[in-house]
Design a protein around this motif. Structure first.
Motif, short mmCIF file in Angstrom:
data_model
loop_
_atom_site.label_atom_id
_atom_site.label_comp_id
_atom_site.label_asym_id
_atom_site.label_seq_id
_atom_site.Cartn_x
_atom_site.Cartn_y
_atom_site.Cartn_z
N TRP A 71 0.84 -1.19 0.00
CA TRP A 71 0.00 0.00 0.00
C TRP A 71 0.88 1.25 0.00
O TRP A 71 1.91 1.30 0.67
CB TRP A 71 -0.90 0.01 1.23
CG TRP A 71 -1.99 -1.01 1.23
CD1 TRP A 71 -1.87 -2.33 1.53
CD2 TRP A 71 -3.36 -0.80 0.90
NE1 TRP A 71 -3.09 -2.97 1.42
CE2 TRP A 71 -4.03 -2.05 1.03
CE3 TRP A 71 -4.10 0.31 0.52
CZ2 TRP A 71 -5.39 -2.19 0.79
CZ3 TRP A 71 -5.47 0.17 0.28
CH2 TRP A 71 -6.09 -1.07 0.41
N ILE A 90 -7.27 3.18 2.59
CA ILE A 90 -7.47 2.94 4.02
C ILE A 90 -7.26 4.28 4.71
O ILE A 90 -6.26 4.95 4.49
CB ILE A 90 -6.47 1.90 4.55
CG1 ILE A 90 -6.74 0.53 3.91
CG2 ILE A 90 -6.56 1.78 6.07
CD1 ILE A 90 -5.68 -0.52 4.22
N LEU A 100 -11.69 0.92 5.56
CA LEU A 100 -11.42 0.58 4.17
C LEU A 100 -12.47 1.23 3.30
O LEU A 100 -13.67 0.99 3.48
CB LEU A 100 -11.44 -0.93 3.94
CG LEU A 100 -11.30 -1.35 2.47
CD1 LEU A 100 -9.88 -1.10 1.97
CD2 LEU A 100 -11.70 -2.79 2.25
N GLY A 102 -13.43 0.84 -0.25
CA GLY A 102 -13.12 -0.11 -1.30
C GLY A 102 -13.10 0.49 -2.69
O GLY A 102 -13.67 1.55 -2.95
N GLU A 114 -12.90 -8.49 -1.67
CA GLU A 114 -12.08 -7.37 -1.24
C GLU A 114 -12.13 -7.21 0.29
O GLU A 114 -11.09 -7.01 0.94
CB GLU A 114 -12.55 -6.09 -1.92
CG GLU A 114 -11.80 -4.83 -1.51
CD GLU A 114 -12.46 -3.57 -2.03
OE1 GLU A 114 -11.78 -2.79 -2.71
OE2 GLU A 114 -13.67 -3.37 -1.75
N HIS A 118 -8.93 -7.72 2.78
CA HIS A 118 -8.53 -6.64 3.67
C HIS A 118 -8.48 -7.10 5.12
O HIS A 118 -7.50 -6.84 5.84
CB HIS A 118 -9.50 -5.47 3.53
CG HIS A 118 -9.34 -4.40 4.57
ND1 HIS A 118 -8.26 -3.55 4.61
CD2 HIS A 118 -10.12 -4.07 5.64
CE1 HIS A 118 -8.38 -2.73 5.64
NE2 HIS A 118 -9.49 -3.02 6.28
N GLU A 121 -5.44 -9.21 5.72
CA GLU A 121 -4.23 -8.41 5.82
C GLU A 121 -4.15 -7.71 7.18
O GLU A 121 -3.10 -7.68 7.83
CB GLU A 121 -4.17 -7.39 4.69
CG GLU A 121 -3.96 -8.01 3.31
CD GLU A 121 -3.87 -6.96 2.21
OE1 GLU A 121 -3.93 -5.74 2.52
OE2 GLU A 121 -3.71 -7.35 1.03
#
Length: 456
Positions: A71, A90, A100, A102, A114, A118, A121
């Motif tokens: 990112w 983000i 987030l 999107g 998605e 996220h 992660e």
């Protein structure tokens, strides 16, 4: 909340304000879905909110996501305050809630993928630093003084202003989370119809997603305290907007409404300039006290539109804003609900038939009832559980008509994303009801159990 807007030239004509909104119109083939959701971060050992700085912090989370997953950082005054990648970003809410926003995607399948990626992660990085994240509409235990303040000039200005216009604004900023979906429109008429349906059915979304029954360690008497907060925040920029239902409503009426919303700030050279309570109409005349003699750009107009907070709002797209943050199934269910209602013509006609007879008093009454009683609420003889059942049925019909397959064609359409909502309608119970049952039962009043059982 939004990051600063950019790319807009000078405003030389009033009509540019309307044209800015009109420029969001897209043919149906280009309609997309943007899902946004916020979540609370906390230290696993202390169950206290994550500070901004330090080895176990919001900053460490952002840097970890940057370094591990590529990112790109967004900075303000040399502080990392957000990230961006492939059309998504983000960002940070005032109390460190991680959001987030999107990318614009074609299907609920894609937006749910998605969301899941996220959250995976976030959990990977959080596990490494001893943090956790939980999806709720309101912080269940923390006091205002427990909350950190993120290093964003916008939030410093808003914090100072909130107490002058309502009594719950700082609770909204620092101790609530939401999930929302952003949708496109084809024309002014399409926008108007979608916005009217969105406002009228926002209480249904509030009820179905109600997930904030606790405040400061105990039940607060509401299924959605987050929704309750918005009723005592700032009347000039919140609410159900009865004028949207008046004959002749369109982009210009929205411009006139937004122009009457007091300003928060002007963003210049990486800094937020205090314009609290000042008038964008004066700004257009070069008479803004914060910047005497200067007139606004379209970026300033775009920024100002992000400071309008009704239950549904328009910019170059439409935002549905009435739902509490929650578990991952609800994060996928919200876009499914609204896309099913509004992205198929037959479903949208049925949705309008469902709500066109509701008057302003009933719509507002349903908003209040949803926050207090969830699906058990009613107003003007309308029961939210019945209204929700019909709305979800229409959404299912709309998703079947879209017939967008997933999992390489193994899943025929997007209707299964509504399963969580259908279960709520069948039982009459929403997430807040489950939380209260556990609090009064298995948890025996020990609210700390919520972190281990409901974190992502």
């Amino acid at each position: 909340m939004s990051i600063p807007q950019s790319g807009g030239g000078p405003i030389e004509r009033y009509e540019q304000l309307v044209e800015y909104l009109e420029s969001g119109c897209k043919p149906k083939a280009d309609w997309r879905i943007g899902t946004e959701h916020e979540k609370f971060g906390y230290c696993r050992d202390t169950l206290r909110p994550l500070p901004y700085d330090g080895p176990r912090s919001i900053k460490a989370m952002l840097e970890g996501l940057r370094d591990r997953y590529g990112w790109a950082p967004i900075l303000e005054q040399d502080n990392i305050i957000g990230l961006e990648l492939n059309g998504a970003n983000i960002s940070l809410e005032p109390g460190g809630q991680l959001e987030l926003s999107g990318a614009p995607l074609q299907s609920i399948h894609e937006t749910c993928d998605e969301v899941n990626e996220h959250l995976r992660e976030v959990k990977t990085v959080a596990d490494e630093i001893g943090a956790g994240f939980i999806g709720l509409g309101a912080a269940p235990q923390w006091l205002h003084e427990d909350m950190p303040q993120m290093p964003k000039g916008r939030y410093r200005l808003m914090t100072d202003y909130m107490d002058s216009v309502g009594d719950l604004g700082k609770q909204m900023m620092y101790r609530t989370c939401t999930v929302q979906v952003n949708l496109d429109f084809a024309s002014e008429a399409d926008m108007t119809k979608k916005l009217r349906i969105g406002l009228a059915l926002q209480p249904v979304a509030t009820a179905l997603f109600a997930n904030s029954p606790f405040l400061e360690g105990k039940p607060n008497g509401h299924k959605s305290w987050r929704s309750r907060i918005w009723r005592n925040l700032d009347d000039a920029r919140t609410g159900m907007l009865p004028f949207v239902f008046e004959e002749g409503f369109g982009f210009e009426a929205w411009v006139e409404y937004a122009l009457d919303v007091p300003m928060y700030f002007v963003y210049r050279d990486g800094k937020y300039i205090n314009a609290l309570g000042q008038s964008f109409r004066d700004f257009l005349k070069g008479k803004l006290p914060a910047l005497p003699g200067e007139t606004p750009t379209l970026s300033d107009w775009a920024d100002h539109l992000t400071t309008v907070f009704p239950e549904a709002r328009i910019k170059k797209y439409m935002e549905m804003r009435g739902a509490d943050g929650g578990p991952w199934r609800r994060l996928c269910a919200l876009p499914a609900f609204w896309v099913g209602l509004l992205y198929d013509e037959g479903a949208m006609d049925a949705a309008w038939d469902l709500v066109k007879g509701l008057d302003a008093e009933t719509r507002e009454g349903l908003r209040v009832a949803a926050s207090v009683d969830g699906l058990q609420g009613e107003s003007g003889g309308v029961k939210l559980r019945d209204l929700a059942a019909r709305a979800v049925d229409i959404a299912e019909t709309g998703l079947k008509a879209r017939a967008i397959p997933g999992a390489g064609g193994m899943i025929p359409d997007e209707t299964h994303f509504l399963n969580a909502l259908q279960e709520s309608i069948e039982t009459g119970k929403v997430p807040a009801d489950e939380l209260l049952e556990r609090y009064e039962g298995a948890w025996a009043g020990d609210l700390t159990r919520i972190y281990s059982e409901f974190s992502y």
